[in-house]
Design a protein around this motif. Structure first.
Motif, PDB file in Angstrom:
ATOM      1  N   LEU A 147      94.106  -6.061  35.563  1.00 19.82           N
ATOM      2  CA  LEU A 147      94.221  -6.118  37.069  1.00 19.82           C
ATOM      3  C   LEU A 147      94.349  -7.658  37.565  1.00 19.82           C
ATOM      4  N   VAL A 148      95.752  -8.242  37.511  1.00 21.19           N
ATOM      5  CA  VAL A 148      95.775  -9.416  37.912  1.00 21.19           C
ATOM      6  C   VAL A 148      95.438  -9.969  39.375  1.00 21.19           C
TER       7      VAL A 148
ATOM      8  N   GLY B 137     101.712 -16.752  41.356  1.00 17.50           N
ATOM      9  CA  GLY B 137     101.187 -17.789  40.590  1.00 17.50           C
ATOM     10  C   GLY B 137     102.189 -18.633  39.670  1.00 17.50           C
ATOM     11  N   LEU B 138     101.911 -19.876  38.944  1.00 19.09           N
ATOM     12  CA  LEU B 138     102.641 -20.553  37.921  1.00 19.09           C
ATOM     13  C   LEU B 138     101.846 -20.768  36.887  1.00 19.09           C
ATOM     14  N   ILE B 139     102.239 -20.285  35.775  1.00 14.88           N
ATOM     15  CA  ILE B 139     101.856 -20.728  34.386  1.00 14.88           C
ATOM     16  C   ILE B 139     102.506 -21.692  33.789  1.00 14.88           C
ATOM     17  N   ASP B 140     101.771 -22.863  33.449  1.00 15.99           N
ATOM     18  CA  ASP B 140     102.253 -24.083  33.001  1.00 15.99           C
ATOM     19  C   ASP B 140     101.414 -24.466  31.712  1.00 15.99           C
ATOM     20  N   LEU B 141     101.968 -23.695  30.692  1.00 15.44           N
ATOM     21  CA  LEU B 141     101.483 -23.998  29.139  1.00 15.44           C
ATOM     22  C   LEU B 141     102.282 -24.132  28.251  1.00 15.44           C
TER      23      LEU B 141
ATOM     24  N   ALA C  31      97.894 -15.476  27.475  1.00 11.19           N
ATOM     25  CA  ALA C  31      97.065 -16.758  27.778  1.00 11.19           C
ATOM     26  C   ALA C  31      96.233 -16.650  28.978  1.00 11.19           C
ATOM     27  N   ILE C  32      96.773 -15.933  30.090  1.00 15.29           N
ATOM     28  CA  ILE C  32      95.866 -15.713  31.211  1.00 15.29           C
ATOM     29  C   ILE C  32      95.150 -14.375  31.296  1.00 15.29           C
ATOM     30  N   GLY C  33      95.235 -13.824  29.992  1.00 14.11           N
ATOM     31  CA  GLY C  33      94.151 -12.686  29.915  1.00 14.11           C
ATOM     32  C   GLY C  33      94.982 -11.350  30.361  1.00 14.11           C
ATOM     33  N   HIS C  34      96.183 -11.254  30.382  1.00 14.09           N
ATOM     34  CA  HIS C  34      97.082 -10.165  30.588  1.00 14.09           C
ATOM     35  C   HIS C  34      98.012  -9.769  29.613  1.00 14.09           C
ATOM     36  N   PRO C  35      98.091  -9.583  28.713  1.00  9.10           N
ATOM     37  CA  PRO C  35      99.073  -9.172  27.531  1.00  9.10           C
ATOM     38  C   PRO C  35      99.866  -8.337  28.115  1.00  9.10           C
ATOM     39  N   ILE C  36     101.261  -8.071  27.777  1.00  6.21           N
ATOM     40  CA  ILE C  36     102.318  -7.163  28.011  1.00  6.21           C
ATOM     41  C   ILE C  36     102.084  -5.854  27.308  1.00  6.21           C
ATOM     42  N   LEU C  37     101.992  -4.856  28.003  1.00 11.03           N
ATOM     43  CA  LEU C  37     101.635  -3.475  27.496  1.00 11.03           C
ATOM     44  C   LEU C  37     102.780  -3.453  26.525  1.00 11.03           C
ATOM     45  N   GLY C  38     102.269  -2.911  25.166  1.00  9.45           N
ATOM     46  CA  GLY C  38     103.208  -2.314  23.933  1.00  9.45           C
ATOM     47  C   GLY C  38     103.449  -3.500  23.210  1.00  9.45           C
TER      48      GLY C  38
ATOM     49  N   GLY D 264      99.420  -8.264  21.216  1.00 10.09           N
ATOM     50  CA  GLY D 264      98.385  -7.378  21.897  1.00 10.09           C
ATOM     51  C   GLY D 264      97.200  -6.794  20.810  1.00 10.09           C
ATOM     52  N   ASP D 265      96.300  -6.261  21.381  1.00  6.59           N
ATOM     53  CA  ASP D 265      95.339  -5.600  20.454  1.00  6.59           C
ATOM     54  C   ASP D 265      95.802  -4.039  20.286  1.00  6.59           C
ATOM     55  N   ALA D 266      94.993  -3.371  19.639  1.00  4.60           N
ATOM     56  CA  ALA D 266      95.177  -1.899  19.343  1.00  4.60           C
ATOM     57  C   ALA D 266      95.500  -1.246  20.533  1.00  4.60           C
ATOM     58  N   ARG D 267      94.663  -1.464  21.478  1.00  8.07           N
ATOM     59  CA  ARG D 267      94.720  -0.664  22.865  1.00  8.07           C
ATOM     60  C   ARG D 267      96.012  -1.116  23.471  1.00  8.07           C
ATOM     61  N   VAL D 268      96.247  -2.252  23.532  1.00 10.78           N
ATOM     62  CA  VAL D 268      97.542  -2.597  24.327  1.00 10.78           C
ATOM     63  C   VAL D 268      98.701  -2.111  23.509  1.00 10.78           C
TER      64      VAL D 268
END
Length: 217
Positions: free
Chosen positions: A102-103, A108-112, A168-175, A180-184
């Motif tokens: 849950l974001v 917001g803006l990600i600047d990395l 990087a902000i803790g919310h990898p894209i599903l699939g 992603g880890d195994a669950r993602v």
């Protein structure tokens, strides 16, 4: 990372628009934009498109796992015109994605800054010393019990930018089988990232054009 089992869809191409200068296509997930190095990766959107439109010229790419709007030129002047718009960041791009968790917040803006992770190519990583500037605006569209549907607007065009920034902000894209880890990875049968809108100036006359492709997830 598992070896790629490349079995792209054989469905007919979805042409969104065509004229003397442009071909706008809705690329399916799982199909390479351009040929890969291996012989078994020769099948791609570019070669399929040229079977029907021999004058099609590449302007930009989408990741194999990403679906959505791509524009091709049909002559060299149009290719140069469109290429300069990408180079000067005049193109307007919108993506839709489903991310894990849950974001917090609504926008917001990600600047990395990003750089290729050389030992693990083609992966990219955040690097504050050597990375190239990369910015992504995000907006929450809706939330589920354990995922968030977001709109992403990249201000730069780095490789895997949206995937790495959301990770990087803790919310990898599903699939996402890269980041992603195994669950993602198991959460969807494809990467939940779609290029839904592309806006640019027409190579002839300069009028703004906007093309959209329906989000398939």
């Amino acid at each position: 990372m598992e070896k790629l089992n490349y079995q792209p869809s054989t469905a007919p191409l979805c042409i969104l628009f065509e004229d003397a200068d442009l071909l706008v296509v809705d690329k399916p997930s799982g199909l390479l934009s351009v040929p890969g190095k291996a012989a078994e990766h020769a099948d791609c959107l570019e070669t399929r498109l040229r079977d029907e439109y021999p004058d099609a010229l590449l302007v930009h790419r989408l990741d194999m796992d990403t679906s959505g709007v791509m524009v091709f030129a049909r002559n060299k002047p149009a290719q140069r015109h469109l290429g300069l718009q990408f180079e000067k960041r005049q193109m307007r791009k919108t993506y839709h994605a489903i991310v894990a968790g849950l974001v917090q917040g609504e926008t917001g803006l990600i600047d990395l800054p990003l750089i290729v992770d050389w030992p693990n190519r083609p992966l990219q990583k955040v690097d504050f010393k050597m990375g190239k500037p990369a910015q992504t605006e995000w907006r929450v569209l809706s939330r589920n019990h354990n995922s968030t549907y977001v709109e992403l607007s990249p201000k730069t065009g780095r490789s895997h930018q949206l995937r790495v920034h959301m990770l990087a902000i803790g919310h990898p894209i599903l699939g996402d089988r890269f980041y992603g880890d195994a669950r993602v990875v198991a959460s969807m049968d494809r990467l939940a990232l779609h290029a839904s809108m592309l806006r640019f100036r027409h190579p002839t006359g300069g009028a703004w054009c906007e093309f959209t492709a329906k989000v398939p997830f």
